[in-house]
Design a protein around this motif. Structure first.
Motif, short mmCIF file in Angstrom:
data_model
loop_
_atom_site.label_atom_id
_atom_site.label_comp_id
_atom_site.label_asym_id
_atom_site.label_seq_id
_atom_site.Cartn_x
_atom_site.Cartn_y
_atom_site.Cartn_z
N MET A 1 60.32 -35.56 60.14
CA MET A 1 61.45 -34.82 59.63
C MET A 1 61.31 -33.34 60.01
SD MET A 1 62.93 -35.15 55.86
CE MET A 1 63.75 -33.86 55.06
N PHE A 2 60.36 -32.61 59.40
CA PHE A 2 60.10 -31.22 59.72
C PHE A 2 58.65 -31.08 60.15
CE2 PHE A 2 63.51 -30.94 56.56
CZ PHE A 2 64.42 -30.16 57.25
N ASP A 3 58.38 -30.08 60.98
CA ASP A 3 57.01 -29.82 61.42
C ASP A 3 56.56 -28.48 60.87
OD1 ASP A 3 54.56 -29.71 62.66
OD2 ASP A 3 55.36 -29.40 64.67
N PHE A 4 55.62 -28.51 59.94
CA PHE A 4 55.08 -27.30 59.34
C PHE A 4 53.68 -27.00 59.83
CE2 PHE A 4 58.54 -28.22 56.46
CZ PHE A 4 59.03 -26.96 56.14
N THR A 5 53.30 -27.56 60.97
CA THR A 5 51.99 -27.31 61.54
C THR A 5 51.80 -25.81 61.77
OG1 THR A 5 52.05 -29.46 62.62
CG2 THR A 5 50.45 -27.87 63.45
N GLY A 6 50.66 -25.28 61.34
CA GLY A 6 50.38 -23.86 61.49
C GLY A 6 50.99 -23.00 60.41
N LYS A 7 51.65 -23.60 59.44
CA LYS A 7 52.27 -22.86 58.34
C LYS A 7 51.49 -23.12 57.05
CE LYS A 7 55.92 -21.94 60.90
NZ LYS A 7 56.10 -20.68 61.52
N VAL A 8 51.64 -22.22 56.09
CA VAL A 8 51.06 -22.39 54.77
C VAL A 8 52.19 -22.52 53.77
CG1 VAL A 8 49.63 -21.36 52.96
CG2 VAL A 8 49.00 -21.06 55.36
N ALA A 9 52.16 -23.58 52.98
CA ALA A 9 53.15 -23.79 51.93
C ALA A 9 52.51 -23.43 50.59
CB ALA A 9 53.62 -25.23 51.92
N ILE A 10 53.15 -22.55 49.85
CA ILE A 10 52.69 -22.19 48.51
C ILE A 10 53.53 -23.01 47.53
CG2 ILE A 10 52.41 -20.36 46.81
CD1 ILE A 10 52.30 -18.41 49.22
N VAL A 11 52.87 -23.89 46.80
CA VAL A 11 53.58 -24.77 45.87
C VAL A 11 53.24 -24.35 44.45
CG1 VAL A 11 53.93 -27.16 45.14
CG2 VAL A 11 53.45 -26.65 47.55
N VAL A 22 55.98 -32.53 46.09
CA VAL A 22 56.30 -31.48 47.05
C VAL A 22 55.08 -31.13 47.89
CG1 VAL A 22 56.98 -29.05 47.28
CG2 VAL A 22 58.22 -30.54 45.72
N ALA A 23 53.93 -31.02 47.24
CA ALA A 23 52.69 -30.71 47.96
C ALA A 23 52.38 -31.78 48.99
CB ALA A 23 51.53 -30.57 46.97
N ARG A 24 52.51 -33.03 48.61
CA ARG A 24 52.23 -34.12 49.54
C ARG A 24 53.23 -34.13 50.70
NH1 ARG A 24 50.02 -36.42 44.89
NH2 ARG A 24 47.96 -37.28 45.27
N ALA A 25 54.49 -33.81 50.43
CA ALA A 25 55.50 -33.77 51.50
C ALA A 25 55.16 -32.68 52.51
CB ALA A 25 56.89 -33.54 50.90
N PHE A 26 54.79 -31.50 52.03
CA PHE A 26 54.40 -30.42 52.95
C PHE A 26 53.14 -30.80 53.73
CE2 PHE A 26 57.00 -27.27 50.50
CZ PHE A 26 57.71 -26.78 51.59
N LEU A 27 52.19 -31.41 53.04
CA LEU A 27 50.95 -31.83 53.70
C LEU A 27 51.24 -32.85 54.80
CD1 LEU A 27 47.86 -31.45 53.51
CD2 LEU A 27 47.83 -33.48 52.07
N ASN A 28 52.09 -33.81 54.50
CA ASN A 28 52.46 -34.82 55.50
C ASN A 28 53.22 -34.23 56.68
OD1 ASN A 28 51.21 -36.86 54.06
ND2 ASN A 28 53.08 -37.42 52.96
N GLY A 30 52.38 -31.41 57.98
CA GLY A 30 51.42 -30.64 58.75
C GLY A 30 51.02 -29.30 58.18
N ALA A 31 51.58 -28.92 57.03
CA ALA A 31 51.28 -27.60 56.44
C ALA A 31 49.90 -27.58 55.79
CB ALA A 31 52.33 -27.24 55.39
N ARG A 32 49.32 -26.38 55.74
CA ARG A 32 48.18 -26.13 54.86
C ARG A 32 48.78 -25.78 53.51
NH1 ARG A 32 44.64 -21.87 56.22
NH2 ARG A 32 43.13 -23.01 55.00
N LEU A 33 48.05 -26.02 52.45
CA LEU A 33 48.60 -25.82 51.11
C LEU A 33 47.84 -24.77 50.32
CD1 LEU A 33 49.12 -29.53 50.01
CD2 LEU A 33 50.80 -27.99 51.00
N ALA A 34 48.59 -23.99 49.56
CA ALA A 34 48.05 -23.13 48.51
C ALA A 34 48.77 -23.56 47.24
CB ALA A 34 48.30 -21.66 48.82
N LEU A 35 48.04 -24.09 46.29
CA LEU A 35 48.63 -24.67 45.10
C LEU A 35 48.44 -23.75 43.90
CD1 LEU A 35 47.33 -28.31 45.60
CD2 LEU A 35 49.48 -27.31 46.38
N VAL A 36 49.50 -23.64 43.08
CA VAL A 36 49.48 -22.78 41.91
C VAL A 36 49.94 -23.61 40.71
CG1 VAL A 36 50.42 -20.68 40.87
CG2 VAL A 36 50.11 -20.82 43.35
N ALA A 37 49.22 -23.49 39.59
CA ALA A 37 49.61 -24.21 38.38
C ALA A 37 48.91 -23.59 37.18
CB ALA A 37 49.25 -25.69 38.48
N HIS A 38 49.52 -23.74 36.02
CA HIS A 38 48.89 -23.29 34.78
C HIS A 38 47.79 -24.26 34.36
CE1 HIS A 38 51.45 -19.93 33.73
NE2 HIS A 38 52.50 -20.65 34.10
N ALA A 39 47.98 -25.54 34.63
CA ALA A 39 47.03 -26.57 34.23
C ALA A 39 45.94 -26.73 35.29
CB ALA A 39 47.75 -27.89 33.99
#
Length: 71
Positions: A1-11, A22-28, A30-39
């Protein structure tokens, strides 16, 4: 669908069900992930299933910022 290779997604809200999806979709895509949560405990449980393109570094809490920022 989309190619996020070389990008960082902040979720934000990554520990919740929607945030995890959403994190898994970005990961699939090709994105690297930075995850944010209270828990933080739920977020740590999520890490093992996401793989090496996820930033596991803890970020400082907003509570560690000077009080002058909130007034």
């Amino acid at each position: 669908m989309f190619d996020f290779t070389g990008k960082v997604a902040i979720v934000t809200g990554a520990a919740g069900n929607l945030g995890q999806a959403v994190a898994r979709a970005f990961l699939n895509a090709g994105a690297r992930l930075a995850l944010v949560a209270h828990a933080a405990d739920r977020l740590r449980q999520l890490y093992p299933g996401l793989g090496p393109r996820t930033d596991h570094s803890p970020a400082p809490s907003h509570r560690s910022l000077p009080d002058s920022l909130w007034t």
